[in-house]
Motif scaffolding. Sequence first.
Motif, PDB file in Angstrom:
ATOM      1  N   VAL A 231       0.837  -1.197   0.000  1.00 18.52           N
ATOM      2  CA  VAL A 231       0.000   0.000   0.000  1.00 18.52           C
ATOM      3  C   VAL A 231       0.875   1.250   0.000  1.00 18.52           C
ATOM      4  O   VAL A 231       0.606   2.217  -0.737  1.00 18.52           O
ATOM      5  CB  VAL A 231      -0.950  -0.011   1.210  1.00 18.52           C
ATOM      6  CG1 VAL A 231      -1.749   1.293   1.282  1.00 18.52           C
ATOM      7  CG2 VAL A 231      -1.896  -1.212   1.145  1.00 18.52           C
ATOM      8  N   GLU A 232       1.927   1.238   0.784  1.00 19.92           N
ATOM      9  CA  GLU A 232       2.829   2.388   0.840  1.00 19.92           C
ATOM     10  C   GLU A 232       3.506   2.619  -0.513  1.00 19.92           C
ATOM     11  O   GLU A 232       3.675   3.764  -0.956  1.00 19.92           O
ATOM     12  CB  GLU A 232       3.872   2.168   1.933  1.00 19.92           C
ATOM     13  CG  GLU A 232       3.280   2.181   3.339  1.00 19.92           C
ATOM     14  CD  GLU A 232       4.242   1.640   4.388  1.00 19.92           C
ATOM     15  OE1 GLU A 232       5.402   1.311   4.018  1.00 19.92           O
ATOM     16  OE2 GLU A 232       3.835   1.529   5.564  1.00 19.92           O
ATOM     17  N   ALA A 233       3.867   1.540  -1.211  1.00 18.76           N
ATOM     18  CA  ALA A 233       4.554   1.668  -2.492  1.00 18.76           C
ATOM     19  C   ALA A 233       3.656   2.290  -3.557  1.00 18.76           C
ATOM     20  O   ALA A 233       4.078   3.169  -4.315  1.00 18.76           O
ATOM     21  CB  ALA A 233       5.047   0.297  -2.954  1.00 18.76           C
ATOM     22  N   VAL A 234       2.410   1.828  -3.641  1.00 17.40           N
ATOM     23  CA  VAL A 234       1.531   2.385  -4.669  1.00 17.40           C
ATOM     24  C   VAL A 234       1.088   3.796  -4.306  1.00 17.40           C
ATOM     25  O   VAL A 234       0.896   4.647  -5.184  1.00 17.40           O
ATOM     26  CB  VAL A 234       0.316   1.467  -4.930  1.00 17.40           C
ATOM     27  CG1 VAL A 234       0.791   0.089  -5.395  1.00 17.40           C
ATOM     28  CG2 VAL A 234      -0.596   1.349  -3.726  1.00 17.40           C
ATOM     29  N   TRP A 235       0.904   4.061  -3.003  1.00 16.49           N
ATOM     30  CA  TRP A 235       0.544   5.410  -2.561  1.00 16.49           C
ATOM     31  C   TRP A 235       1.625   6.413  -2.961  1.00 16.49           C
ATOM     32  O   TRP A 235       1.322   7.537  -3.387  1.00 16.49           O
ATOM     33  CB  TRP A 235       0.324   5.412  -1.055  1.00 16.49           C
ATOM     34  CG  TRP A 235      -0.095   6.749  -0.498  1.00 16.49           C
ATOM     35  CD1 TRP A 235       0.697   7.727  -0.003  1.00 16.49           C
ATOM     36  CD2 TRP A 235      -1.437   7.239  -0.415  1.00 16.49           C
ATOM     37  NE1 TRP A 235      -0.051   8.796   0.398  1.00 16.49           N
ATOM     38  CE2 TRP A 235      -1.367   8.537   0.160  1.00 16.49           C
ATOM     39  CE3 TRP A 235      -2.687   6.720  -0.761  1.00 16.49           C
ATOM     40  CZ2 TRP A 235      -2.500   9.319   0.392  1.00 16.49           C
ATOM     41  CZ3 TRP A 235      -3.814   7.500  -0.524  1.00 16.49           C
ATOM     42  CH2 TRP A 235      -3.713   8.774   0.038  1.00 16.49           C
ATOM     43  N   ALA A 236       2.882   5.996  -2.861  1.00 13.25           N
ATOM     44  CA  ALA A 236       3.987   6.871  -3.247  1.00 13.25           C
ATOM     45  C   ALA A 236       3.961   7.210  -4.727  1.00 13.25           C
ATOM     46  O   ALA A 236       4.509   8.242  -5.149  1.00 13.25           O
ATOM     47  CB  ALA A 236       5.319   6.207  -2.887  1.00 13.25           C
ATOM     48  N   ASP A 237       3.307   6.361  -5.529  1.00 11.38           N
ATOM     49  CA  ASP A 237       3.185   6.611  -6.964  1.00 11.38           C
ATOM     50  C   ASP A 237       1.879   7.304  -7.334  1.00 11.38           C
ATOM     51  O   ASP A 237       1.531   7.403  -8.516  1.00 11.38           O
ATOM     52  CB  ASP A 237       3.290   5.295  -7.740  1.00 11.38           C
ATOM     53  CG  ASP A 237       4.720   4.776  -7.793  1.00 11.38           C
ATOM     54  OD1 ASP A 237       5.651   5.572  -7.569  1.00 11.38           O
ATOM     55  OD2 ASP A 237       4.892   3.569  -8.063  1.00 11.38           O
ATOM     56  N   GLY A 238       1.157   7.779  -6.344  1.00 18.15           N
ATOM     57  CA  GLY A 238      -0.046   8.546  -6.612  1.00 18.15           C
ATOM     58  C   GLY A 238      -1.320   7.742  -6.734  1.00 18.15           C
ATOM     59  O   GLY A 238      -2.365   8.280  -7.125  1.00 18.15           O
ATOM     60  N   ILE A 239      -1.277   6.443  -6.407  1.00 21.68           N
ATOM     61  CA  ILE A 239      -2.478   5.606  -6.444  1.00 21.68           C
ATOM     62  C   ILE A 239      -3.188   5.721  -5.097  1.00 21.68           C
ATOM     63  O   ILE A 239      -2.577   5.519  -4.044  1.00 21.68           O
ATOM     64  CB  ILE A 239      -2.124   4.145  -6.750  1.00 21.68           C
ATOM     65  CG1 ILE A 239      -1.564   4.025  -8.175  1.00 21.68           C
ATOM     66  CG2 ILE A 239      -3.340   3.239  -6.584  1.00 21.68           C
ATOM     67  CD1 ILE A 239      -1.084   2.638  -8.528  1.00 21.68           C
ATOM     68  N   ASP A 240      -4.462   6.059  -5.135  1.00 25.06           N
ATOM     69  CA  ASP A 240      -5.234   6.266  -3.907  1.00 25.06           C
ATOM     70  C   ASP A 240      -5.685   4.919  -3.353  1.00 25.06           C
ATOM     71  O   ASP A 240      -6.821   4.485  -3.532  1.00 25.06           O
ATOM     72  CB  ASP A 240      -6.446   7.154  -4.207  1.00 25.06           C
ATOM     73  CG  ASP A 240      -7.221   7.528  -2.945  1.00 25.06           C
ATOM     74  OD1 ASP A 240      -6.814   7.085  -1.845  1.00 25.06           O
ATOM     75  OD2 ASP A 240      -8.234   8.244  -3.059  1.00 25.06           O
ATOM     76  N   ALA A 241      -4.780   4.234  -2.685  1.00 26.79           N
ATOM     77  CA  ALA A 241      -5.054   2.944  -2.060  1.00 26.79           C
ATOM     78  C   ALA A 241      -4.869   3.077  -0.557  1.00 26.79           C
ATOM     79  O   ALA A 241      -3.869   3.656  -0.109  1.00 26.79           O
ATOM     80  CB  ALA A 241      -4.135   1.870  -2.618  1.00 26.79           C
TER      81      ALA A 241
END
Length: 332
Positions: A231-241
Amino acid sequence: MSSTPAIAVTMGDGAGVGPEVVVAALLDEEITRNSRPVVVGDAGRLRQAAQVLGVEADIVPIGSVAEFQPGRINVVDLGLLPEDLPWGKLSPVAGDAAYHYVRVASEMAMRGEVQAICTAPLNKEALHLGGHVYPGHTELLADLTGTPEVSMMLSTPTLKVIHVTTHIGLLDAIAKIEPGLVERTIRRGHAALVAAGNANPRIGVCAINPHAGEGGLFGYGEEAEKISPAVEAVWADGIDARGPLAADTLFFLAARGDYDLVVAMYHDQGHGPVKVLGIEAGVNITVGLPVIRTSVDHGTAFDIAGTGTVDTRSMVEAMRQAIEVAPRPDVD
């Protein structure tokens, strides 16, 4: 060339309700108006299905998608089923035939002859008895198209769920879940919703344990070890997870509209809430393939096969969603 998408419709297990739901879907005026559906199956079995449904259908074998004509049910007829195949009985012949329907449809898709595949249900035990050992359609299509990893998404008008693991036992599923797999699943779900027109989908990610582990009270730290890094990895790429979240609360929030997609960790965690909504509402979408694939979210229903009493709405909905998300062919 027509601008409506060509869709390969696999007949599923011929001893189950597949032939009946296929005939019903291909007689739906909205489906025939907005697509060019071509069945990959057995014309004789489809005629029997039309009889048990009590409907008139002009079922015509064709050699290729190029021979499609509107106003009839066009069938790439593989002729693999005996005329006296019983309804509702486990059959290795029907299992083998179901495999070949999917194989031929996949080949058509990879050649660009169809823009999507819509699958009627097959029976996993019959598939295995027929010599094809796959857990289900998802894994079979992945193998046939050379796709190393795909995800199963269940879609209803009010809830969409993508699965990190599917057809494996619960203990095996927990062992298989790891941050990389969770991250790839979130990204596939995000990409699918963006492609469908949702520029910034809100994604909720389920925990494994009750109450998301309750700070370590339940489980052995699976949430922190297996889910949070993804979750932290995708959030860092701007994905609202967001997550890991307690699954019971998350599904409630998603159903009322707070989230566009739920990421379920294992089969029953995701399937249960969807099936509560009714099998006629759910459509199975395989995410990550090089071709759009949708399917009914129910099985072969051997107990009612050949009786004409099957609820055909899920197959119609699967066709509608295939039409909605399939790319449009170029018009000559």
